[in-house]
Design a protein around this motif. Sequence first.
Motif, PDB file in Angstrom:
ATOM      1  N   PHE A 109       0.841  -1.200   0.000  1.00 32.35           N
ATOM      2  CA  PHE A 109       0.000   0.000   0.000  1.00 32.35           C
ATOM      3  C   PHE A 109       0.879   1.254   0.000  1.00 32.35           C
ATOM      4  CE2 PHE A 109      -1.785   3.337   2.752  1.00 32.35           C
ATOM      5  CZ  PHE A 109      -2.931   3.674   2.044  1.00 32.35           C
ATOM      6  N   VAL A 110       1.926   1.239   0.833  1.00 32.73           N
ATOM      7  CA  VAL A 110       2.850   2.379   0.889  1.00 32.73           C
ATOM      8  C   VAL A 110       3.544   2.571  -0.458  1.00 32.73           C
ATOM      9  CG1 VAL A 110       4.984   3.244   1.942  1.00 32.73           C
ATOM     10  CG2 VAL A 110       3.220   2.186   3.380  1.00 32.73           C
ATOM     11  N   LEU A 111       4.014   1.485  -1.068  1.00 33.49           N
ATOM     12  CA  LEU A 111       4.753   1.582  -2.330  1.00 33.49           C
ATOM     13  C   LEU A 111       3.848   2.043  -3.475  1.00 33.49           C
ATOM     14  CD1 LEU A 111       7.097  -1.553  -2.247  1.00 33.49           C
ATOM     15  CD2 LEU A 111       7.606   0.814  -1.640  1.00 33.49           C
ATOM     16  N   ARG A 112       2.631   1.535  -3.517  1.00 36.37           N
ATOM     17  CA  ARG A 112       1.713   1.919  -4.599  1.00 36.37           C
ATOM     18  C   ARG A 112       1.408   3.417  -4.561  1.00 36.37           C
ATOM     19  NH1 ARG A 112       2.136  -2.301  -8.015  1.00 36.37           N
ATOM     20  NH2 ARG A 112       1.373  -4.268  -7.135  1.00 36.37           N
ATOM     21  N   ASN A 113       1.427   3.973  -3.347  1.00 36.69           N
ATOM     22  CA  ASN A 113       1.089   5.389  -3.207  1.00 36.69           C
ATOM     23  C   ASN A 113       2.312   6.308  -3.192  1.00 36.69           C
ATOM     24  OD1 ASN A 113      -2.015   5.704  -2.563  1.00 36.69           O
ATOM     25  ND2 ASN A 113      -1.337   3.867  -1.483  1.00 36.69           N
ATOM     26  N   GLN A 114       3.495   5.767  -2.900  1.00 37.32           N
ATOM     27  CA  GLN A 114       4.670   6.617  -2.727  1.00 37.32           C
ATOM     28  C   GLN A 114       5.867   6.140  -3.555  1.00 37.32           C
ATOM     29  OE1 GLN A 114       4.481   9.361  -0.917  1.00 37.32           O
ATOM     30  NE2 GLN A 114       2.416   8.951  -0.146  1.00 37.32           N
ATOM     31  N   PHE A 115       5.628   5.392  -4.622  1.00 35.09           N
ATOM     32  CA  PHE A 115       6.726   4.842  -5.417  1.00 35.09           C
ATOM     33  C   PHE A 115       7.652   5.925  -5.953  1.00 35.09           C
ATOM     34  CE2 PHE A 115       3.073   5.558  -8.160  1.00 35.09           C
ATOM     35  CZ  PHE A 115       3.627   6.261  -9.219  1.00 35.09           C
ATOM     36  N   HIS A 116       7.081   7.097  -6.241  1.00 33.64           N
ATOM     37  CA  HIS A 116       7.868   8.170  -6.840  1.00 33.64           C
ATOM     38  C   HIS A 116       8.931   8.721  -5.893  1.00 33.64           C
ATOM     39  CE1 HIS A 116       4.447   9.911  -4.716  1.00 33.64           C
ATOM     40  NE2 HIS A 116       5.208  10.977  -4.503  1.00 33.64           N
ATOM     41  N   THR A 117       8.733   8.583  -4.573  1.00 32.80           N
ATOM     42  CA  THR A 117       9.682   9.156  -3.614  1.00 32.80           C
ATOM     43  C   THR A 117      11.006   8.397  -3.581  1.00 32.80           C
ATOM     44  OG1 THR A 117       8.819   7.837  -1.774  1.00 32.80           O
ATOM     45  CG2 THR A 117       7.795   9.997  -2.169  1.00 32.80           C
ATOM     46  N   ILE A 118      11.032   7.161  -4.088  1.00 36.83           N
ATOM     47  CA  ILE A 118      12.283   6.389  -4.101  1.00 36.83           C
ATOM     48  C   ILE A 118      12.664   5.979  -5.526  1.00 36.83           C
ATOM     49  CG2 ILE A 118      12.042   5.530  -1.748  1.00 36.83           C
ATOM     50  CD1 ILE A 118      10.990   2.897  -2.935  1.00 36.83           C
ATOM     51  N   GLY A 119      11.994   6.583  -6.510  1.00 39.34           N
ATOM     52  CA  GLY A 119      12.331   6.288  -7.902  1.00 39.34           C
ATOM     53  C   GLY A 119      11.983   4.886  -8.340  1.00 39.34           C
ATOM     54  N   LEU A 120      10.947   4.314  -7.763  1.00 40.24           N
ATOM     55  CA  LEU A 120      10.527   2.959  -8.105  1.00 40.24           C
ATOM     56  C   LEU A 120       9.578   2.985  -9.297  1.00 40.24           C
ATOM     57  CD1 LEU A 120      10.550  -0.072  -7.224  1.00 40.24           C
ATOM     58  CD2 LEU A 120       8.520   0.454  -5.823  1.00 40.24           C
ATOM     59  N   ASP A 121       9.809   2.111 -10.260  1.00 39.01           N
ATOM     60  CA  ASP A 121       8.923   1.997 -11.419  1.00 39.01           C
ATOM     61  C   ASP A 121       7.563   1.502 -10.948  1.00 39.01           C
ATOM     62  OD1 ASP A 121       7.521   1.215 -13.730  1.00 39.01           O
ATOM     63  OD2 ASP A 121       9.362   0.669 -14.775  1.00 39.01           O
ATOM     64  N   PRO A 122       6.477   2.252 -11.197  1.00 36.48           N
ATOM     65  CA  PRO A 122       5.156   1.850 -10.694  1.00 36.48           C
ATOM     66  C   PRO A 122       4.632   0.563 -11.326  1.00 36.48           C
ATOM     67  CG  PRO A 122       4.964   3.701 -12.206  1.00 36.48           C
ATOM     68  CD  PRO A 122       6.425   3.524 -11.940  1.00 36.48           C
ATOM     69  N   GLY A 123       5.275   0.112 -12.418  1.00 36.11           N
ATOM     70  CA  GLY A 123       4.825  -1.119 -13.062  1.00 36.11           C
ATOM     71  C   GLY A 123       5.449  -2.366 -12.478  1.00 36.11           C
ATOM     72  N   PHE A 124       6.063  -2.265 -11.292  1.00 32.34           N
ATOM     73  CA  PHE A 124       6.713  -3.436 -10.702  1.00 32.34           C
ATOM     74  C   PHE A 124       5.708  -4.547 -10.416  1.00 32.34           C
ATOM     75  CE2 PHE A 124       5.377  -1.034  -6.934  1.00 32.34           C
ATOM     76  CZ  PHE A 124       4.865  -2.030  -6.121  1.00 32.34           C
ATOM     77  N   ARG A 125       6.218  -5.764 -10.365  1.00 32.08           N
ATOM     78  CA  ARG A 125       5.386  -6.902  -9.998  1.00 32.08           C
ATOM     79  C   ARG A 125       6.112  -7.743  -8.955  1.00 32.08           C
ATOM     80  NH1 ARG A 125       7.039 -11.673 -12.496  1.00 32.08           N
ATOM     81  NH2 ARG A 125       8.655 -11.405 -14.116  1.00 32.08           N
ATOM     82  N   ILE A 126       5.349  -8.584  -8.271  1.00 30.25           N
ATOM     83  CA  ILE A 126       5.931  -9.462  -7.255  1.00 30.25           C
ATOM     84  C   ILE A 126       6.352 -10.765  -7.925  1.00 30.25           C
ATOM     85  CG2 ILE A 126       5.595 -10.547  -5.019  1.00 30.25           C
ATOM     86  CD1 ILE A 126       5.350  -7.484  -5.085  1.00 30.25           C
ATOM     87  N   GLY A 127       7.625 -11.090  -7.834  1.00 31.10           N
ATOM     88  CA  GLY A 127       8.132 -12.301  -8.467  1.00 31.10           C
ATOM     89  C   GLY A 127       7.576 -13.561  -7.827  1.00 31.10           C
ATOM     90  N   GLU A 128       7.366 -14.576  -8.637  1.00 32.46           N
ATOM     91  CA  GLU A 128       6.910 -15.862  -8.119  1.00 32.46           C
ATOM     92  C   GLU A 128       8.087 -16.600  -7.486  1.00 32.46           C
ATOM     93  OE1 GLU A 128       5.061 -17.985 -11.243  1.00 32.46           O
ATOM     94  OE2 GLU A 128       3.431 -16.534 -11.514  1.00 32.46           O
ATOM     95  N   GLU A 129       7.770 -17.464  -6.550  1.00 34.12           N
ATOM     96  CA  GLU A 129       8.820 -18.148  -5.787  1.00 34.12           C
ATOM     97  C   GLU A 129       9.767 -18.932  -6.695  1.00 34.12           C
ATOM     98  OE1 GLU A 129       9.275 -21.418  -2.140  1.00 34.12           O
ATOM     99  OE2 GLU A 129       7.299 -20.652  -2.715  1.00 34.12           O
TER     100      GLU A 129
END
Length: 444
Positions: A109-129
């Motif tokens: 939730f924090v990352l989806r709303n604040q990704f720009h503050t750390i230069g994170l690409d908003p299109g990131f995904r969670i890798g599968e195990e």
Amino acid sequence: MAISFTEKQQQVIDTHGCNLLVSAAAGSGKTAVLVERIVKMVSDAEHPVDIDRLLVVTFTNAAAAEMRERISRALNDRLAADPENEHLQRQVTLLHNAQITTIDSFCLFVLRNQFHTIGLDPGFRIGEEGELKLIRQDVLSRVLENCYNQEDPAFLHCMEYFSVGSRDEAVEEVILKLYDFAMSYPFPEQWLMERKKDYQVPEQGVESLLWMKECFNRTRLLLQGCVTKLETAIHLCEEPDGPYPYAPLLEREKEMVEALLRTCCPVRQRQPGSGGSPEGAEDRTVWDYDEIAAAFGALQFDRLPSKKDETIHPMKREMAKSIRNEVKEQLAGLQKQYFFQTKEQITTQMAVCKEAVDALVDVTLAFKEAFDAKKREKNLLDFDDIEHCALSVLVHKNEANECEATETALEYRSYFHEILIDEYQDTNLVQEYLLSCISGEEEG
């Protein structure tokens, strides 16, 4: 039917304005108490709190769903008793967006709303195990291959030190375990670099090392327990039907263990300040490892008397024997675990270990850097990344290298009225930092 809470449970429900830690056995009603505390705050007549101003953290999605359902049921019960209550009507509506969630979901939730503050690409995904496991192995193999090509003597010594046979699997396992453990800390690179100091012998000697102090303290506690056990055996001997022939030997052995215990007691020494000046002098607790090791080596237990006497109860004879054998085994275990060599041998071994561990840390850091780069290339995160990225959003280090809450953290701090954590014992240090910077505890 309303739940009847105990006095202690009611105290937990009603106490506010301070940190509160509840420790209780499984099935004792901790979750029910937590739900009641939440619902009581939300429905308070004088100072009600909106449900979405509470951050409720659980550790599984199922637990979060159950918590939300319980709160919903309790709110609806109160609304049924007071259907015109607009505040309760509002809470039932707000519940759908309330932060009743796992720590990972809150971090997302924090990352989806604040990704720009750390230069994170908003299109990131969670890798599968499975995908992440393959990437880890591929990256590690490339890192090791590159290190072999450089032919660094320290690296080659590390591989020889930690490997089993001629294969590298054992070293790879150690590197991955070290990496995973480091990722449970807020600043893994810093934690890894600090591990290089673990095998560095200070000027004061090995006795001043933290782990050595723990060994001494544990030894003292166990020796005190041995004295108590021997006293119990002696009391058995003094009973009318007790094994009285054992008493003199047990008395001598108790005195022997007490003397060993005195050897393990630290001595307070006054250490001068810099340049030998009395200014800045301080007291230091000092042990002598070699003296303690020699005392353990001098322990000697004689054979118990074999005198037969029909007045001695067989069970008490066996009990005294059993207690004495426990003491002998415990003392032998302490010597085998802690005091089987000299201080000089420990110092020499630590120097050998340090070279290998330093190289292991360097390889682990190289692996982390390469693994992070590969994940960025594929624009994916694993669960460790989720927590550490969220931590980057909420915490930064100032010029003095001290942690400070970011503006985002301060906004969350002003928004959330209270943080409630179910199964608090499962939090790691990263999660502790995350929640502390929102609550404001890092200023304490």
